[in-house]
Design a protein around this motif. Structure first.
Motif, short mmCIF file in Angstrom:
data_model
loop_
_atom_site.label_atom_id
_atom_site.label_comp_id
_atom_site.label_asym_id
_atom_site.label_seq_id
_atom_site.Cartn_x
_atom_site.Cartn_y
_atom_site.Cartn_z
N LEU A 1 0.87 -1.18 0.00
CA LEU A 1 0.00 0.00 0.00
C LEU A 1 0.90 1.23 0.00
O LEU A 1 1.77 1.37 0.87
N GLU A 2 0.68 2.09 -0.99
CA GLU A 2 1.57 3.24 -1.16
C GLU A 2 0.88 4.52 -0.72
O GLU A 2 -0.33 4.71 -0.93
N CYS A 3 1.68 5.41 -0.16
CA CYS A 3 1.17 6.70 0.31
C CYS A 3 2.20 7.78 -0.02
O CYS A 3 3.39 7.61 0.29
N VAL A 4 1.73 8.86 -0.62
CA VAL A 4 2.61 9.97 -0.97
C VAL A 4 1.99 11.26 -0.48
O VAL A 4 0.80 11.49 -0.66
N GLN A 5 2.82 12.11 0.15
CA GLN A 5 2.35 13.43 0.58
C GLN A 5 3.21 14.51 -0.09
O GLN A 5 4.40 14.30 -0.35
N ASP A 6 2.57 15.66 -0.34
CA ASP A 6 3.22 16.68 -1.16
C ASP A 6 3.60 17.94 -0.39
O ASP A 6 3.86 18.99 -0.99
#
Lengths: 115, 111
Positions: A21-26
């Protein structure tokens, strides 16, 4: 506005599969978290990270691992998926390394079903 | 270990009334307490943070109180609207560990 993006909204996997499960924050947040949410049990912390390459166990880490190779990305890994890992998984981030009073910014979750 | 209880699983109120949600905790008083809103199928969204030395915090129609003697926080929505219907979560910040969340109260505002 902070955006926390989880790669999948819905996922169906078979028992025994390895699941990412991938999570990216900007927003350049130092802190990232993985929770699971189940009816009647609320939000439970699986793992968290206050910095790149750093990880800490939460309340229910068994059966999970995490990876944080880059500041913006925090991956949750189910080494061998089991039916009791069917759940809503929520990723969150916040600013200030280890600063626990920062509000959390959540993604919209990944609903994982393990059959 | 710290326990958090939100007074009820579900609360129904009439539009225009004030909704009051309760968050109780045991053991140590948190340094901070946060409230979140969660809509179905979405992640929680931060609403308010209150510090242990603050008695009250307001934001538009929202008001949060924090009573360290009673070990309780109250969350009020005044002039409630159907759009306020959601699950509301309280979360405790002990100052050295990640947030601990309550199970939430599902609020329904009936027109």
């Amino acid at each position: 506005d902070v955006k926390v993006t989880q790669s999948s909204r819905y996922l169906v996997k078979r028992t025994g599969e390895k699941v990412f499960l991938e999570c990216v924050q900007d927003m350049d947040h130092e802190n990232m978290f993985w929770y699971r949410q189940d009816p009647g049990l609320g939000l439970r912390l699986i793992y968290f990270s206050y910095d790149v390459k750093m990880k800490e166990k939460g309340d229910i880490p068994e059966g999970y691992s995490v990876s944080r190779e880059k500041k913006e990305r925090f991956s949750l890994i189910l080494e061998s998926a089991s039916t009791n890992q069917t759940s809503m998984y929520l990723c969150a981030s916040s600013f200030g390394m280890g600063q626990t009073n920062s509000p959390l910014h959540f993604g919209n979750g990944t609903r994982l079903t393990v059959t | 270990s710290q326990k958090i209880e939100q007074n009820s699983e579900a609360l129904n109120i009439q539009e225009g009334k004030t909704a009051t949600l309760t968050c109780n905790y045991t053991n140590y008083s948190p340094a901070y307490l946060q409230w979140y809103r969660q809509d179905p199928g979405r992640g929680p969204v931060f609403l308010l943070l209150i510090r242990e030395n603050e008695k009250e915090k307001r934001k538009e129609r929202l008001k949060v109180t924090f009573d360290t003697t009673l070990k309780q926080s109250l969350f009020h929505i005044t002039a409630s609207q159907p759009a306020d219907s959601a699950t509301y979560l309280c979360a405790l910040d002990m100052g050295n560990t990640p947030l601990v969340f309550g199970k939430g109260t599902r609020l329904s505002v009936i027109a």
